[in-house]
Design an enzyme around this catalytic site. Structure first.
Site, PDB file in Angstrom:
ATOM      1  N   ASP A 105       0.843  -1.189   0.000  1.00 57.72           N
ATOM      2  CA  ASP A 105       0.000   0.000   0.000  1.00 57.72           C
ATOM      3  C   ASP A 105       0.881   1.244   0.000  1.00 57.72           C
ATOM      4  O   ASP A 105       1.960   1.257   0.605  1.00 57.72           O
ATOM      5  CB  ASP A 105      -0.908   0.015   1.234  1.00 57.72           C
ATOM      6  CG  ASP A 105      -2.366   0.199   0.868  1.00 57.72           C
ATOM      7  OD1 ASP A 105      -2.720   1.316   0.461  1.00 57.72           O
ATOM      8  OD2 ASP A 105      -3.142  -0.762   0.972  1.00 57.72           O
ATOM      9  N   GLU A 269      -6.682   4.177  -5.889  1.00 60.72           N
ATOM     10  CA  GLU A 269      -8.018   4.348  -5.308  1.00 60.72           C
ATOM     11  C   GLU A 269      -8.538   5.694  -5.797  1.00 60.72           C
ATOM     12  O   GLU A 269      -8.034   6.739  -5.396  1.00 60.72           O
ATOM     13  CB  GLU A 269      -7.933   4.322  -3.782  1.00 60.72           C
ATOM     14  CG  GLU A 269      -9.277   4.483  -3.105  1.00 60.72           C
ATOM     15  CD  GLU A 269      -9.158   4.673  -1.593  1.00 60.72           C
ATOM     16  OE1 GLU A 269     -10.058   4.217  -0.877  1.00 60.72           O
ATOM     17  OE2 GLU A 269      -8.171   5.289  -1.139  1.00 60.72           O
ATOM     18  N   ASP A 345     -12.473  -1.755   2.986  1.00 60.18           N
ATOM     19  CA  ASP A 345     -13.340  -0.608   3.262  1.00 60.18           C
ATOM     20  C   ASP A 345     -14.814  -0.907   3.003  1.00 60.18           C
ATOM     21  O   ASP A 345     -15.641  -0.003   3.053  1.00 60.18           O
ATOM     22  CB  ASP A 345     -12.931   0.588   2.389  1.00 60.18           C
ATOM     23  CG  ASP A 345     -11.700   1.304   2.904  1.00 60.18           C
ATOM     24  OD1 ASP A 345     -11.421   1.226   4.113  1.00 60.18           O
ATOM     25  OD2 ASP A 345     -10.999   1.939   2.091  1.00 60.18           O
TER      26      ASP A 345
END
Length: 585
Positions: A105, A269, A345
């Site tokens: 990430d 994202e 999420d």
């Protein structure tokens, strides 16, 4: 960066099948309350057996864990709960030894307030790193009361500005107070950030990054007020102002130059960006910015803008139209897309889009697996998704929910005068459906103590889902008809027919534009790409029943059954409840 004008990038990620690990809840090899990197290493053979070829490890960096690792205190160190830098290096080595790749990430819109850079920045207005973050003086109303620089709401249900008494200015944080935003307009800061967060790990063999909040780095530096869309509130959603700013593509090309040296991939994202033409500007291969992005229209079904915990009804036609939009936006160009329905999420897919009732759980989990694996682009599988893990029971007390976003939302309800009884009866069903906590419960490995996540006698950091005795890897590994076995079959089918499922042209088979109440999502995949001419099968048909009733598909079904979530079926037979069926023509 290029050889004879040709990019060095091979595009390997187009054939990737990526498995996401949220390390805190994956597996503890050390017998501690949290998962750890040695625990990931211990499960690599299990992961490889699924047929995936790439692993994405969510934030494992040194962090006070206010936002579960998305508040990074040091990009070049590892959270001691998870292990050490040496453990991370060993993980990279072990993944590569198994013929797989690994991505980390990349959280670079903000840091933790514990990062040494922010500690210096907040120490004084004259500190050399003051301008590495975004500071602004207060405004004052007509009564002389101090006010934030503007009315922006953060993504965590509070003002995006916090007053810092040390230097008597506000700092910007689009997320938690403890996550101050970096000032990307400062070139010195930007250079140090990319060296610390990217090159440090690329030099150690990482094959790319999932890039957090990838379109928020370029803000309007005059910070205008957001329009009033939530009447009566002193803070307003402002994503239309801070997403996709004027310098975003310049910043991403700087990152692309670094990534190209390592033939590394990125998946960004990309929230609040619904125009395919705008998305294509991020993912066009020749632009050398991002390899692909996550588009959130599908997983946002049922959520209300400005209040993601408020449920709104959706239809199969809604689902089909959104999928069609993002499966076709790369037709005829050099862009690339993704396929996903779960991540850290989101609520769990069977609970949100299928059924987690015992009589339908397995079928709907398999049906949704076909949607994920057989769509075009790069598929992403979230840990536990291959087992059909579900949302937590509605009967759980809301105090079991540990995610900051959920906690802040419930606190706001209390601040508005809502009683506990009212919160439980009126608001908890929607919170339970969408809360991020649902995807963060420990992975269910066995039906033994702590579901095999950690050793007996240790209390896991978060409660294990109550259904671990019915849903766990150990049992499914022994069952050829299990959800886990079905995922393996679906992935094998994808690999066997790349011209259809990886590169294939997507076409909806029913008209989802009218008012008809469709229960079936049906689409065709026509062979495309370099292997299309030699492909044995020129078309695949995928039929997905999103209901608990049989559905007639005789008018659109043709070919032979390659895979179905129900045994002993034929091509044109009615789809059983929540059945997914693949036909090869």
């Amino acid at each position: 960066m290029a050889v004879n004008g040709t990019p060095k990038r091979s595009g390997w990620w187009k054939d990737a099948i990526i498995y996401q690990i949220w390390p805190k809840s994956f597996h503890s090899a050390r017998g501690s309350p949290t998962g750890d990197i040695p625990g990931i290493i211990a499960k690599l053979d299990y992961i490889k057996s699924l047929g995936v070829n790439t692993i994405w490890v969510s934030p494992h960096y040194k962090s006070p864990m206010i936002d579960e690792g998305y508040d990074v205190a040091d990009y070049e160190d590892v959270n001691p709960d998870f292990g050490t830098v040496a453990d991370a290096e060993q993980l990279i080595k072990e993944v590569h030894q198994r013929g797989m790749r690994i991505i980390f990430d990349l959280v670079i819109n903000h840091t933790s307030d514990q990062h040494k850079w922010f500690q210096e920045s907040r120490s004084s207005k004259t500190n050399p790193k003051r301008d590495w973050y975004i500071w602004r003086p207060a405004k004052y109303d007509s009564n002389g009361n101090r006010q934030p620089p503007n009315n922006w709401a953060s993504n965590f249900s509070q003002s995006a500005w916090t007053w810092d008494p040390t230097t008597e200015e506000y700092f910007l944080h689009l997320f938690a107070i403890e996550q101050p935003d970096i000032n990307w307009t400062n070139a010195e800061c930007r250079k140090a950030l990319l060296e610390s967060s990217m090159e440090f790990w690329l030099k150690r063999g990482v094959n790319g990054f999932r890039v957090d909040t990838v379109n928020m780095y370029s803000k309007p530096m005059d910070f205008p007020d957001a329009p009033i869309t939530v009447p009566g509130s002193d803070i307003q959603p402002a994503s239309s102002l801070y997403c996709n700013g004027p310098e975003m593509h310049n910043y991403l090309r700087e990152m692309g130059d670094i990534l190209e040296k390592y033939d590394a991939m990125t998946v960004g994202e990309l929230p609040c960006t619904s125009d395919p033409k705008q998305v294509l500007e991020y993912v066009g291969f020749a632009r050398n910015e991002l390899s692909m992005v996550f588009q959130f229209d599908t997983v946002d079904l049922g959520k209300t803008p400005g209040d993601v915990f408020a449920f709104k009804p959706w239809t199969v036609s809604d689902f089909a139209n959104i999928t069609n939009k993002w499966q076709t936006f790369t037709n005829g160009n050099d862009g690339w897309t993704t396929s996903f329905i779960e991540n850290h999420d989101q609520g769990r897919a069977p609970s949100r889009f299928g059924s987690d009732k015992p009589e339908h759980h397995d079928a709907s989990s398999k049906m949704l697996a076909l949607l994920t694996v057989l769509s075009s682009g790069t598929p992403f599988v979230y840990m536990g998704q291959e087992l059909g893990m579900t949302n937590v029971p509605l009967s759980w007390d809301y105090k079991e929910y540990l995610d900051l976003n959920t906690i802040n939302y419930i606190q706001r309800l209390k601040d508005q005068g809502k009683s506990d009884d009212e919160i439980v009866k009126k608001y908890m069903p929607a919170i339970n459906l969408h809360a991020r906590d649902n995807s963060r419960t420990p992975v269910q490995w066995t039906d033994g103590p702590n579901a095999g996540f950690t050793k007996e006698g240790v209390k896991p950091w978060m409660r294990v889902n109550d259904n671990y005795k019915q849903i766990n890897a150990a049992q499914q590994l022994e069952d050829k008809d299990s959800i886990l076995s079905f995922w393996k079959q679906a992935i094998a089918l994808r690999k066997e027919h790349p011209a259809l499922f990886t590169y294939g042209k997507f076409t909806s088979l029913l008209d989802y534009s009218g008012k008809e109440d469709h229960k079936v999502f049906a689409f065709a995949k026509d062979a495309a790409g370099d292997k299309a001419s030699s492909a044995t099968n020129k078309q695949a048909i995928v039929l997905l029943n999103f209901s608990d009733q049989e559905q007639d598909v005789s008018k659109i079904a043709k070919g032979k059954v390659a895979l179905s979530s129900h045994k002993d079926t034929n091509a044109s037979a009615p789809l059983k409840a929540y059945e997914g069926r693949v036909l090869l023509v």
